[in-house]
Design a protein around this motif. Structure first.
Motif, PDB file in Angstrom:
ATOM      1  N   ARG A  26     -12.095  -3.881   5.327  1.00 50.33           N
ATOM      2  CA  ARG A  26     -13.602  -4.371   5.921  1.00 50.33           C
ATOM      3  C   ARG A  26     -14.232  -5.184   5.025  1.00 50.33           C
ATOM      4  NH1 ARG A  26     -17.649   0.726   6.568  1.00 50.33           N
ATOM      5  NH2 ARG A  26     -16.984   0.874   4.151  1.00 50.33           N
ATOM      6  N   PHE A  27     -13.779  -5.400   3.583  1.00 51.42           N
ATOM      7  CA  PHE A  27     -14.709  -6.146   2.829  1.00 51.42           C
ATOM      8  C   PHE A  27     -14.968  -7.391   3.023  1.00 51.42           C
ATOM      9  CE2 PHE A  27     -15.160  -7.952  -1.572  1.00 51.42           C
ATOM     10  CZ  PHE A  27     -16.201  -7.174  -1.757  1.00 51.42           C
ATOM     11  N   VAL A  28     -13.769  -8.427   3.476  1.00 52.86           N
ATOM     12  CA  VAL A  28     -14.049  -9.792   3.660  1.00 52.86           C
ATOM     13  C   VAL A  28     -15.072  -9.830   4.815  1.00 52.86           C
ATOM     14  CG1 VAL A  28     -12.681 -11.709   4.592  1.00 52.86           C
ATOM     15  CG2 VAL A  28     -11.649 -10.104   3.032  1.00 52.86           C
ATOM     16  N   GLU A  29     -15.068  -9.123   5.845  1.00 53.02           N
ATOM     17  CA  GLU A  29     -15.823  -9.350   6.885  1.00 53.02           C
ATOM     18  C   GLU A  29     -17.337  -8.829   6.463  1.00 53.02           C
ATOM     19  OE1 GLU A  29     -15.983 -10.722   9.708  1.00 53.02           O
ATOM     20  OE2 GLU A  29     -17.760 -10.106  10.852  1.00 53.02           O
ATOM     21  N   ASP A  30     -17.533  -7.799   5.639  1.00 46.23           N
ATOM     22  CA  ASP A  30     -18.713  -7.362   4.821  1.00 46.23           C
ATOM     23  C   ASP A  30     -19.384  -8.646   4.111  1.00 46.23           C
ATOM     24  OD1 ASP A  30     -18.571  -4.803   5.949  1.00 46.23           O
ATOM     25  OD2 ASP A  30     -18.700  -3.919   3.891  1.00 46.23           O
ATOM     26  N   VAL A  31     -18.489  -9.100   3.340  1.00 45.92           N
ATOM     27  CA  VAL A  31     -18.815 -10.290   2.393  1.00 45.92           C
ATOM     28  C   VAL A  31     -19.703 -11.453   3.433  1.00 45.92           C
ATOM     29  CG1 VAL A  31     -18.454 -12.191   0.950  1.00 45.92           C
ATOM     30  CG2 VAL A  31     -17.680  -9.603   0.557  1.00 45.92           C
ATOM     31  N   ARG A  39     -23.746  -2.978   1.543  1.00 49.17           N
ATOM     32  CA  ARG A  39     -22.454  -2.173   0.777  1.00 49.17           C
ATOM     33  C   ARG A  39     -21.988  -3.381  -0.306  1.00 49.17           C
ATOM     34  NH1 ARG A  39     -21.013  -0.480   6.157  1.00 49.17           N
ATOM     35  NH2 ARG A  39     -19.883  -2.205   6.613  1.00 49.17           N
ATOM     36  N   VAL A  40     -22.175  -4.837   0.331  1.00 51.03           N
ATOM     37  CA  VAL A  40     -21.653  -5.853  -0.650  1.00 51.03           C
ATOM     38  C   VAL A  40     -22.332  -5.833  -1.989  1.00 51.03           C
ATOM     39  CG1 VAL A  40     -21.523  -8.172  -0.862  1.00 51.03           C
ATOM     40  CG2 VAL A  40     -20.524  -7.013   1.027  1.00 51.03           C
ATOM     41  N   ASP A  80     -16.776 -15.216  -5.648  1.00 48.84           N
ATOM     42  CA  ASP A  80     -16.273 -14.278  -6.800  1.00 48.84           C
ATOM     43  C   ASP A  80     -15.956 -12.857  -6.255  1.00 48.84           C
ATOM     44  OD1 ASP A  80     -16.358 -14.454  -9.466  1.00 48.84           O
ATOM     45  OD2 ASP A  80     -18.436 -13.906  -9.822  1.00 48.84           O
ATOM     46  N   LEU A  81     -16.877 -12.492  -5.385  1.00 48.59           N
ATOM     47  CA  LEU A  81     -16.569 -10.984  -4.864  1.00 48.59           C
ATOM     48  C   LEU A  81     -15.211 -10.932  -4.301  1.00 48.59           C
ATOM     49  CD1 LEU A  81     -20.325 -10.197  -3.613  1.00 48.59           C
ATOM     50  CD2 LEU A  81     -18.997  -8.908  -5.365  1.00 48.59           C
ATOM     51  N   LEU A  82     -14.988 -11.864  -3.382  1.00 47.25           N
ATOM     52  CA  LEU A  82     -13.648 -11.916  -2.856  1.00 47.25           C
ATOM     53  C   LEU A  82     -12.419 -11.940  -3.673  1.00 47.25           C
ATOM     54  CD1 LEU A  82     -14.309 -14.145   0.262  1.00 47.25           C
ATOM     55  CD2 LEU A  82     -13.926 -11.907   0.560  1.00 47.25           C
ATOM     56  N   LEU A 114     -23.217 -12.892   3.299  1.00 46.57           N
ATOM     57  CA  LEU A 114     -23.511 -14.252   2.900  1.00 46.57           C
ATOM     58  C   LEU A 114     -24.219 -14.757   4.231  1.00 46.57           C
ATOM     59  CD1 LEU A 114     -22.704 -16.945   1.741  1.00 46.57           C
ATOM     60  CD2 LEU A 114     -20.880 -17.141   2.817  1.00 46.57           C
ATOM     61  N   TYR A 115     -23.957 -14.427   5.385  1.00 45.71           N
ATOM     62  CA  TYR A 115     -24.814 -15.082   6.354  1.00 45.71           C
ATOM     63  C   TYR A 115     -26.284 -14.524   5.997  1.00 45.71           C
ATOM     64  CZ  TYR A 115     -26.158 -16.247  11.379  1.00 45.71           C
ATOM     65  OH  TYR A 115     -26.696 -16.779  12.286  1.00 45.71           O
ATOM     66  N   ALA A 116     -26.539 -13.019   6.041  1.00 44.05           N
ATOM     67  CA  ALA A 116     -27.855 -12.714   6.072  1.00 44.05           C
ATOM     68  C   ALA A 116     -28.625 -13.238   5.107  1.00 44.05           C
ATOM     69  CB  ALA A 116     -27.666 -11.200   6.076  1.00 44.05           C
TER      70      ALA A 116
END
Ligand code: NBP
Length: 481
Positions: free
Chosen positions: A317-322, A407-408, A203-205, A326-328
């Motif tokens: 940077r956003f895709v990598e942030d997401v 940030r996300v 949804d965020l992407l 997700l991982y965390a």
């Protein structure tokens, strides 16, 4: 008697499990279904399997070697009780009755006690992996007595999925009575959390990152090459790539956004609440499905929201942030799930082995993932681990992604995009990491209105302040419940 294993209940799950069993060397499979048509259909369509069909439970019992071992695959609930009763009539003491359906673990505890009284072994076995898993290799979580596992274990090992890392079969004796179904239930709860987190990432992407479903499919396929590699990430990419034949639109855009559920997520949260295990990631996932499935409420509120924020501006940077968020969040969901498992073990007197449980989820089940091998390693390093978040590997991974995660979550809030599981997971992490929690204030409030007392940081004892009188603190002897 020629069969070493039998299956009762030949709808899709039972048929597939029976075919799986029959395809493995050393097994001869007796089959029975209440309506004989299903039995006939299975035996006719799969003559290669060498099934021994039965038209009555007597005949079924007569075709099984002792100790007889039968797996029940019928509708969970009354049907299971009916079949257990029937088998108890025709089996003899020492025989093993296995329920492979999706039973509530408290039902399994009850059934195990009753069946044991009658001299039989009863094994509640969680079986995950759906139809395909049943046919090709599920993850199996059997409970019941250690003695029954001596007979049943080797048979289940022949059909279980095998972990890609080391080829080990995904089955272990989880614990006594309801332990297997309990662990299967938590598995399903974790599955809800995993799916919700992936949904929020999508949804965020899309809404903030501005990517189209097909592009997001590529992102997920790429993520599937790294530490997030899992069945759910893989199928998410497939679903996002799908185009509706009728309209030419992305498949996700033509599906009603109301998530269904069969109730195992709710069971997980209810049980965890009773155990005092805060599974906020799983709970938010169950709640999110609930919110989605009340369209009338959503339609009433939507027009009353005067202005909705514009999506925040984000950079590359956003895709990598997401991905990191997700991982965390996923680490948190699993940390909470394993806490609930261990709390259940303490409550019910099961000696659950979290590392072994993580191992048997590495293949066959819906949450199968590279990640589970890491969890098994963490509990291998320290079987007494107080939280997965305290394991050096996961602590490092989450710390490394924490800025991105923040940030996300902030971007989601500022953009008006709901991210309940991302944000609840972050709050949980921050709660465990905090020097002080506002729980101190809550203790003050409780003492104010209910004289519930509090403890001090600097002295032993239990205290109460006379809030309605002189506001002087007094030490009290016993804390009220
Ligand atoms: P269903 O849940 O649709 O149940 C149908 C079977 O139950 C048929 O064999 C039916 O016999 C039998 N049955 C019923 Br209904 N009432 C009965 C009774 N009173 N006495 C005897 N048999 C009775 O089958 P399924 O979808 O194959 O699922 C089987 C189990 O596996 C369920 O517990 C389900 O929750 C679980 N499951 C697990 C997964 C998974 O991923 N692990 C997926 C799907 C299902 P009939 O033919 O005579 O009506």
């Amino acid at each position: 008697p020629r069969a070493n294993i039998g299956v009762v209940g030949l709808a899709v799950m039972g048929s597939n499990l029976a075919r799986n069993l029959a395809s493995r060397e050393g097994n001869t499979v007796a089959v029975y279904n209440r309506s004989p048509e299903r039995t006939e259909a299975l035996v006719n369509e799969h003559s290669e399997a060498g099934f021994i069909p039965a038209t009555s439970l007597q005949e079924f019992a007569a075709s099984l070697q002792r100790p007889r071992t039968a797996i029940i695959m019928v509708q969970a609930g009354k049907a299971t009780d009916a079949v257990i009763d029937g088998l108890c009539e025709v089996f003899e003491p020492g025989d093993i009755i296995v329920d492979g359906g999706n039973a509530l673990f408290t039902d399994t505890i009850r059934r195990e006690a009753t069946v044991r009284e009658r001299g039989f072994h009863f094994v509640g076995a969680g079986i995950s992996g759906g139809e395909e898993g049943a046919l090709k290799g599920p993850s199996i979580m059997p409970g019941g007595s250690a003695e029954s596992y001596e007979t049943l274990g080797p048979i289940l090992k022949t059909i279980a999925a095998r972990a890609p890392e080391d080829g080990e079969p995904c089955v272990t004796h989880v614990g006594t009575d309801g332990a297997g179904h309990f662990v299967k239930m938590i598995h399903n709860g974790i599955e809800y959390a995993d799916m919700q987190l992936i949904g929020e990432a999508y949804d965020l992407l899309r809404r903030v990152g501005g990517l189209e479903p097909a592009q997001i499919a590529e992102v997920f396929s790429e993520w599937n090459q790294g530490p997030l590699s899992s069945y759910l990430i893989e199928i998410t990419a497939e679903v996002l790539r799908q185009v509706d034949a009728e309209t030419g639109k992305p498949f996700v855009d033509v599906v009603l956004d109301q998530a269904g559920q069969k109730g195992t997520g709710t069971w997980t949260v209810q049980s965890a609440l009773s155990l005092g295990a805060p599974v906020s990631g799983i709970a938010e996932a169950v709640f999110a499905r609930g919110v989605s499935s009340h369209p009338e409420q959503r339609e009433t509120v939507r027009p009353t929201v005067a202005s909705r924020p514009e999506p925040q501006q984000v950079d590359e940077r956003f895709v990598e942030d997401v991905r990191k968020a997700l991982y965390a969040s996923k680490v948190v969901a699993y940390a909470q799930g394993f806490d609930a498992i261990l709390a259940g073990g303490r409550e019910h007197g099961w000696e659950l082995n979290p590392g072994e449980i993580a191992k048997i989820w590495r293949a066959g089940c819906i949450i199968r993932a590279v990640f589970l091998g890491r969890i098994a390693e963490a509990y291998g390093r320290n079987p007494e681990l107080k939280s997965l978040l305290a394991d050096p590997f996961f602590a490092g991974e989450v710390a490394e992604g924490a800025d991105a995660w923040r940030r996300v979550v902030a971007t989601a809030a500022l953009s008006g995009v709901p991210a309940p599981a991302f944000s609840a997971s972050l709050s949980y992490y921050d709660s465990l990491a905090a020097d002080r929690l506002p729980a101190a204030l809550i203790q003050g409030q409780r003492d104010f209105f209910g004289a519930h007392t509090y403890r001090r940081i600097d002295r032993e004892g239990v205290f109460h302040t006379d809030w309605s009188g002189d506001r002087v603190e007094r030490r009290v002897d016993v804390a009220p419940k």
